[in-house]
Design an enzyme around this catalytic site. Structure first.
Site, short mmCIF file in Angstrom:
data_model
loop_
_atom_site.label_atom_id
_atom_site.label_comp_id
_atom_site.label_asym_id
_atom_site.label_seq_id
_atom_site.Cartn_x
_atom_site.Cartn_y
_atom_site.Cartn_z
N ASP A 179 -19.19 -41.51 -17.67
CA ASP A 179 -19.17 -42.92 -18.04
C ASP A 179 -19.49 -43.78 -16.80
O ASP A 179 -18.91 -43.56 -15.73
CB ASP A 179 -17.75 -43.22 -18.56
CG ASP A 179 -17.61 -44.58 -19.18
OD1 ASP A 179 -18.23 -44.82 -20.23
OD2 ASP A 179 -16.86 -45.42 -18.62
N GLU A 200 -20.58 -24.66 -10.53
CA GLU A 200 -19.87 -23.40 -10.24
C GLU A 200 -19.95 -22.47 -11.43
O GLU A 200 -19.81 -21.26 -11.31
CB GLU A 200 -18.38 -23.68 -9.92
CG GLU A 200 -18.17 -24.26 -8.53
CD GLU A 200 -16.75 -24.83 -8.33
OE1 GLU A 200 -15.89 -24.64 -9.22
OE2 GLU A 200 -16.54 -25.47 -7.28
C1 GLC Z 1 -19.11 -47.34 -21.02
C2 GLC Z 1 -18.68 -46.96 -22.39
C3 GLC Z 1 -18.09 -48.15 -23.07
C4 GLC Z 1 -16.89 -48.60 -22.28
C5 GLC Z 1 -17.25 -48.85 -20.83
C6 GLC Z 1 -16.03 -48.93 -19.97
O1 GLC Z 1 -20.15 -48.24 -21.01
O2 GLC Z 1 -19.76 -46.42 -23.09
O3 GLC Z 1 -17.73 -47.88 -24.40
O4 GLC Z 1 -16.37 -49.77 -22.84
O5 GLC Z 1 -18.01 -47.80 -20.30
O6 GLC Z 1 -15.44 -47.66 -19.83
#
Ligand code: GLC
Length: 547
Positions: free
Chosen positions: A211, A262
């Protein structure tokens, strides 16, 4: 059949939003056992879509200020989704069907309820004191308000700094105040993150989505961002020079990827947050994909698609492997985006078929979002009724759409609650549930779902589609998007008529001396038939041919 070592390149990934896929216990929220019960839809059965991997949006314990993207325990499973034993059952069931499992790792920030943050906020000493980004106030404003350390804004509106009374300092959050940013400069934080990765790898996980990975590092001196004059006060009002894409990221990413490497055959896909195709290309590596979202937000226009591909190819070159995404949990569903407001849903469905043919034949790894295989549209839920924090915080300065609209329950069958739940679904089922559901489309050979199945089969059988190079083809009609995929001994030609009128096209020279034969079309012609000029594509026809 054993998966290729580079399945991350050849395979098709299917994103599941666990809250909304299938509810097994009647609480109205989807869960892991619900996913296991619906694996036939995805792979391993004769009528499956035949995807190679699933990516689960976060399944960890979370207070849900941002619906799982605020993690309170990185190695646990939220009880609403099930138990660790349920997760292990899910992994075993997927692997038995040849489906890989990708988890979503949210490592830029944790929840403010994570024990690390709870400990960190107690004071300036102690083992967790430096796990988040804390700063003193540089003084007071003339109106006696505490000044913030710099001008950074939160993506969901408001400043990126929140004052914490307990510790007597500001902490940084790129998103909500309930999502404090971890301090990636602290080696203890990076070590803890690697432990998290190793834990899930040991549990059989095949890959991770990272993310917003390009926000992990911020400027060491926390310099203020340049301001865009007249652009309001939201995220878009600044040039994000100092709060992401810092040079230190490259080394830290390599460390993290080394842990994944790994174990052979594991991968990551990083979500490039608010970045360009050139940035995406710079972060990609074998086994480590990047979402660049070049294709999201394009209007329904062959020329716009062609130009986006041309630009991306220019950044990526022939070596870097792209990802292809038209929808996800943060974006309006693409079938709705492409709907023609002046026409009925059948036109939108025909466009969704063209989009599917595009997604599954373009060079790169396709990522499907649950529900797109039946061309789900947006749910009509106004911001005033939103669960989504982005919509709830929407303001004139930082206007935002309601992501709940793209996160609704999967309609499996007709009838009350669509086979999603026996209880009260957390979001409503779509209004067209009676005819837009998986069971009904599975019975209809002309449905969007049937086309997805055929496309995935054609792709699975073609090395050129899975791995080949790509070049644009000029077929003489600007409303037809056409390109060619090639590997050592085959080439595939794809022509997509974006227009609602017939289109006469020229065929490119077959690479092996011809002739072109039909592999798949959305209209009348039969697989295996020869193609000879003049070829007239029907309105909104997708044609795939091989030589
Ligand atoms: C990313 C995710 C989103 C979230 C953001 C904060 O963009 O896809 O859904 O709100 O990160 O974690």
């Amino acid at each position: 059949m054993a998966a290729a070592a580079d399945w991350w390149r050849t395979g098709v990934v299917y994103q599941i939003y666990p809250r909304s896929f299938a509810d097994s216990n009647g609480d109205g929220v989807g869960d892991l056992a619900g996913i296991v019960a619906h694996l036939d839809h995805l792979g391993g059965a004769s009528e499956s879509l035949g995807v190679d991997a699933i990516w689960l949006s976060p399944i960890y314990p979370s207070p849900d200020f941002d619906f799982g993207y605020d993690v309170a325990d990185y190695t646990g499973v939220d009880p609403r989704f099930g138990t660790l034993a349920d997760f292990e059952r899910l992994v075993a069931a997927c692997h038995a069907r040849g489906i890989k499992v990708i988890l979503d790792l949210v490592l830029n920030h944790s929840s403010h309820r994570h024990p690390w943050f709870r400990a960190s906020r107690t004071g300036r000493d102690g083992p967790f004191a430096d796990w988040y980004i804390w700063r003193d106030s540089p003084g007071q404003t003339p109106t006696a308000r505490r000044r913030r350390p710099n001008n950074w804004r939160g993506f969901f509106g408001g400043p990126a700094w929140t004052w914490d009374e307990t510790r007597g300092q500001f902490y940084l959050h790129t998103f909500l105040p309930q999502q404090p940013d971890l301090n990636w400069r602290n080696p203890a934080v990076r070590a803890a993150i690697k432990d998290v990765v190793r834990t899930w790898l040991a549990r059989g996980v095949d890959g991770f989505r990272l993310d917003v990975f390009n926000t992990f590092f911020k400027d060491a001196a926390l310099r203020s961002n340049p301001v865009r004059p007249g652009a309001g006060g939201g995220w878009g009002s600044q040039v994000h020079l100092f709060d992401r894409n810092r040079p230190e990221l490259v080394g830290a990413l390599a460390e993290l990827r080394a842990v994944v490497d790994e174990r052979p055959g594991r991968m990551t896909v990083g979500e490039l947050f608010d970045g360009t195709a050139a940035e995406a290309a710079s972060y990609a590596a074998p086994g480590h994909l990047i979402f660049d979202f070049a294709l999201l937000g394009l209007p329904w226009s062959a020329a716009a698609f062609a130009e986006a591909i041309r630009k991306r190819d220019a950044s990526f070159g022939p070596e870097v492997w792209p990802t292809n995404v038209l929808s996800n949990h943060d974006q309006p569903r693409h079938a709705g985006r492409y709907d023609d407001p002046g026409a009925d849903a059948s036109v939108g469905d025909a466009r969704a078929k063209i989009a599917a043919a595009f997604l599954l034949t373009q060079r790169g790894t396709p990522f499907l979002y649950y529900g797109e295989e039946i061309a789900l549209r947006a749910l009509a839920i106004p911001n005033s009724e939103a669960f989504d924090p982005q919509a709830r915080r929407s303001s004139a300065d930082a206007p935002a759409w309601n992501r709940d609209q793209a996160r609704g329950p999967m309609p499996w069958q007709s009838g009350r609650d669509g086979g999603f739940t026996n209880g009260q679904p957390w979001l409503p089922l779509p209004p067209d549930l009676e005819f837009r559901n998986v069971a009904r489309q599975a019975r209809d050979p002309e449905s969007v779902l049937s086309l997805y199945r055929q496309l995935l089969r054609v792709r699975r059988e073609s090395q050129a589609l899975q791995r080949g190079s790509q070049e644009a083809a000029n077929v003489g009609d600007a409303d037809v998007l056409a390109y060619r995929r090639r590997d050592a001994d085959r080439s595939v030609f794809v022509a997509l008529n974006f227009a609602s009128r017939p289109a006469a096209i020229r065929l490119p020279e077959p690479a092996r001396g011809g002739p072109w034969r039909i592999s798949l079309t959305t209209h009348r012609r039969k697989p295996g038939d020869l193609l000879a000029e003049p070829v007239i594509l029907a309105p909104l026809e997708a044609l795939i041919a091989y030589d």
